[in-house]
Motif scaffolding. Structure first.
Motif, short mmCIF file in Angstrom:
data_model
loop_
_atom_site.label_atom_id
_atom_site.label_comp_id
_atom_site.label_asym_id
_atom_site.label_seq_id
_atom_site.Cartn_x
_atom_site.Cartn_y
_atom_site.Cartn_z
N THR A 1 59.79 4.78 34.36
CA THR A 1 60.37 5.16 33.07
C THR A 1 59.34 5.69 32.08
N LYS A 2 58.08 5.32 32.25
CA LYS A 2 57.06 5.72 31.27
C LYS A 2 56.16 6.85 31.76
N LEU A 3 56.15 7.11 33.06
CA LEU A 3 55.25 8.12 33.60
C LEU A 3 56.04 9.37 34.00
N PRO A 4 55.61 10.55 33.53
CA PRO A 4 56.31 11.78 33.93
C PRO A 4 56.10 12.07 35.41
N LEU A 5 56.99 12.85 35.97
CA LEU A 5 56.90 13.18 37.38
C LEU A 5 55.85 14.26 37.63
N PHE A 6 55.01 14.03 38.62
CA PHE A 6 54.08 15.02 39.14
C PHE A 6 53.78 14.59 40.57
N PRO A 7 53.18 15.44 41.41
CA PRO A 7 53.08 15.14 42.85
C PRO A 7 52.55 13.76 43.19
N VAL A 8 51.45 13.31 42.58
CA VAL A 8 50.88 12.02 42.93
C VAL A 8 51.79 10.87 42.50
N SER A 9 52.43 11.00 41.35
CA SER A 9 53.34 9.94 40.92
C SER A 9 54.53 9.82 41.87
N CYS A 10 54.98 10.94 42.42
CA CYS A 10 56.07 10.90 43.41
C CYS A 10 55.59 10.24 44.70
N LEU A 11 54.36 10.54 45.11
CA LEU A 11 53.80 9.92 46.32
C LEU A 11 53.68 8.41 46.14
N ILE A 12 53.15 7.99 45.00
CA ILE A 12 53.01 6.56 44.74
C ILE A 12 54.38 5.90 44.69
N ASN A 13 55.33 6.57 44.09
CA ASN A 13 56.69 6.03 44.02
C ASN A 13 57.26 5.79 45.42
N ALA A 14 57.01 6.72 46.34
CA ALA A 14 57.53 6.58 47.71
C ALA A 14 56.91 5.37 48.40
N PHE A 15 55.61 5.18 48.25
CA PHE A 15 54.95 4.04 48.90
C PHE A 15 55.32 2.71 48.23
N LEU A 16 55.59 2.74 46.94
CA LEU A 16 56.06 1.52 46.28
C LEU A 16 57.43 1.11 46.80
N VAL A 17 58.27 2.09 47.08
CA VAL A 17 59.59 1.80 47.66
C VAL A 17 59.42 1.20 49.06
N ILE A 18 58.48 1.73 49.83
CA ILE A 18 58.21 1.18 51.16
C ILE A 18 57.79 -0.28 51.04
N LEU A 19 56.90 -0.58 50.11
CA LEU A 19 56.47 -1.96 49.90
C LEU A 19 57.64 -2.85 49.53
N GLN A 20 58.52 -2.33 48.67
CA GLN A 20 59.66 -3.15 48.25
C GLN A 20 60.60 -3.44 49.42
N LEU A 21 60.78 -2.47 50.30
CA LEU A 21 61.60 -2.71 51.49
C LEU A 21 60.98 -3.78 52.37
N LEU A 22 59.65 -3.77 52.48
CA LEU A 22 58.96 -4.83 53.23
C LEU A 22 59.13 -6.18 52.54
N HIS A 23 59.11 -6.19 51.23
CA HIS A 23 59.32 -7.44 50.50
C HIS A 23 60.69 -8.03 50.82
N ILE A 24 61.69 -7.17 50.87
CA ILE A 24 63.05 -7.63 51.18
C ILE A 24 63.12 -8.17 52.59
N PHE A 25 62.48 -7.47 53.53
CA PHE A 25 62.45 -7.92 54.92
C PHE A 25 61.79 -9.29 55.04
N TRP A 26 60.63 -9.45 54.42
CA TRP A 26 59.92 -10.73 54.51
C TRP A 26 60.66 -11.84 53.75
N SER A 27 61.33 -11.48 52.68
CA SER A 27 62.12 -12.49 51.95
C SER A 27 63.23 -13.03 52.83
#
Length: 362
Positions: free
Chosen positions: A297-323
């Motif tokens: 919500t606070k950071l504008p979109l640019f290529p690296v922010s999109c890349l980081i966002n994708a990997f953060l989503v991957i981490l969150q999916l792993l969190h759900i799996f381990w939970s």
């Protein structure tokens, strides 16, 4: 030429380091020009993670031999006796080249080739698999090392961030971004974390292989990528908070494993429940609803922010799996009193089968 000058020239000419890829709209590498009193992240600094990882591997080996091993022996960790395997070139060749668990038709063929009953061939493979399974002491030493690192990492990070206003108000993580000078202590902490996860990847073939081995590989790759990219893009504040949130529960899990290997089951269950509470709160509540929320919500979109966002989503999916695994563990083992085992344990033969084999060999 200094690194900022090199990046500036490369950014102007395009290519991998073009500022439009790494920095938000309107910012360029010239904005991160260093002075005598101001220091910014330098991508070349991350090359230190290579000797850093090698140093951590050396420290780990030294720690396991001189501290963890004597500690485990003193506290009563002992490896159970395992049945011996008779030398058989035919069966050993199949085991190494074709698989550890032969199918029924393979067992019949191997029995004919070796002039052995099928039951003895099955027993040979069971004993052979047992030989490759990690010893309890090895598990204890690994858990001890990771406990020490995660414990030190979490409380060191907490000490570094406690007096930072942006640690308590995450909206300040992006105040005047990317022109946020890097304190030397945070830079070294970042490098330590990157070196540690690189060391984990390097030792994966030699460490205990657990049921979530593939998920662990994905997690390590995602973590290393996030640390590297966030450092180069000067997202140090955000990265520090993400690492601290993740380290909050890791040392508790490793401590629970140590208690499990010591067979202190009641203490293990109490610590494991504490771990479950901290894990779920930190990774299913704080991380997605606070840390990740302010990132998107606070950071504008640019290529690296999109890349980081994708990997953060991957981490969150792993969190759900381990939970899911953690909750399953609590209900099946602690509340229902089922057979206790590490929720991420290696696929080891049952104690009953090995006990029966040992009894037969005596």
């Amino acid at each position: 030429l200094s690194v900022p000058t090199v990046l500036t020239r490369m950014g102007e000419s395009g290519g991998f380091w073009h500022h439009e890829y790494w920095l938000p709209p309107g910012a360029t590498w010239k904005d991160l020009k260093e002075s005598a009193d101001t220091h910014y992240p330098q991508p070349l600094d991350l090359l230190l993670c290579i000797p850093g990882a090698l140093l951590l591997i050396f420290v780990r080996c030294l720690f396991e031999r001189t501290v963890a091993l004597p500690l485990g022996r003193g506290l009563g960790v002992s490896d159970k006796q395992r049945p011996k395997v008779q030398t058989n070139a035919t069966l050993e060749g199949f085991y190494i080249l074709l698989g550890r668990t032969p199918k029924k038709e393979d067992l019949i063929s191997l029995a004919k080739q070796t002039d052995l009953p099928i039951k003895k061939v099955e027993t040979w493979f069971r004993h052979r698999r047992a030989q490759d399974h990690p010893r309890l002491m090895k598990k204890f030493c690994e858990a001890s090392w990771r406990f020490i690192f995660y414990f030190t990492s979490f409380f060191s990070g907490l000490a570094l961030l406690y007096d930072k206003p942006w640690f308590w108000d995450h909206t300040m993580c992006w105040l005047e971004f990317p022109q946020q000078p890097l304190p030397h202590a945070l830079g070294w902490f970042y490098l330590l974390e990157l070196s540690f996860y690189c060391s984990l990847v390097a030792t994966l073939p030699f460490d205990v292989k657990r049921k979530d081995f593939k998920e662990q590989i994905i997690h390590h790759i995602a973590t290393i990528t996030l640390i590297f990219v966030s450092y180069c893009a000067n997202m140090i504040r955000f990265g520090m908070i993400v690492m601290l949130v993740h380290d909050a529960s890791d040392y508790i899990l490793e401590f629970a494993k140590m208690l499990h290997y010591l067979k202190w089951q009641r203490a293990c269950e109490v610590v494991f429940i504490a771990f479950a509470v901290v894990f779920i709160i930190s990774r299913l509540v704080i991380f997605p609803l606070i840390v990740y929320y302010y990132f998107v919500t606070k950071l504008p979109l640019f290529p690296v922010s999109c890349l980081i966002n994708a990997f953060l989503v991957i981490l969150q999916l792993l969190h759900i799996f381990w939970s899911y695994l953690i909750i399953q563990m609590i209900f099946s083992v602690i509340l229902r009193g089922a057979k206790r085992q590490d929720v991420r344990s290696d696929t080891e033969e049952s104690d009953r089968s090995e006990a029966e084999d040992l009894a037969k060999n005596k």
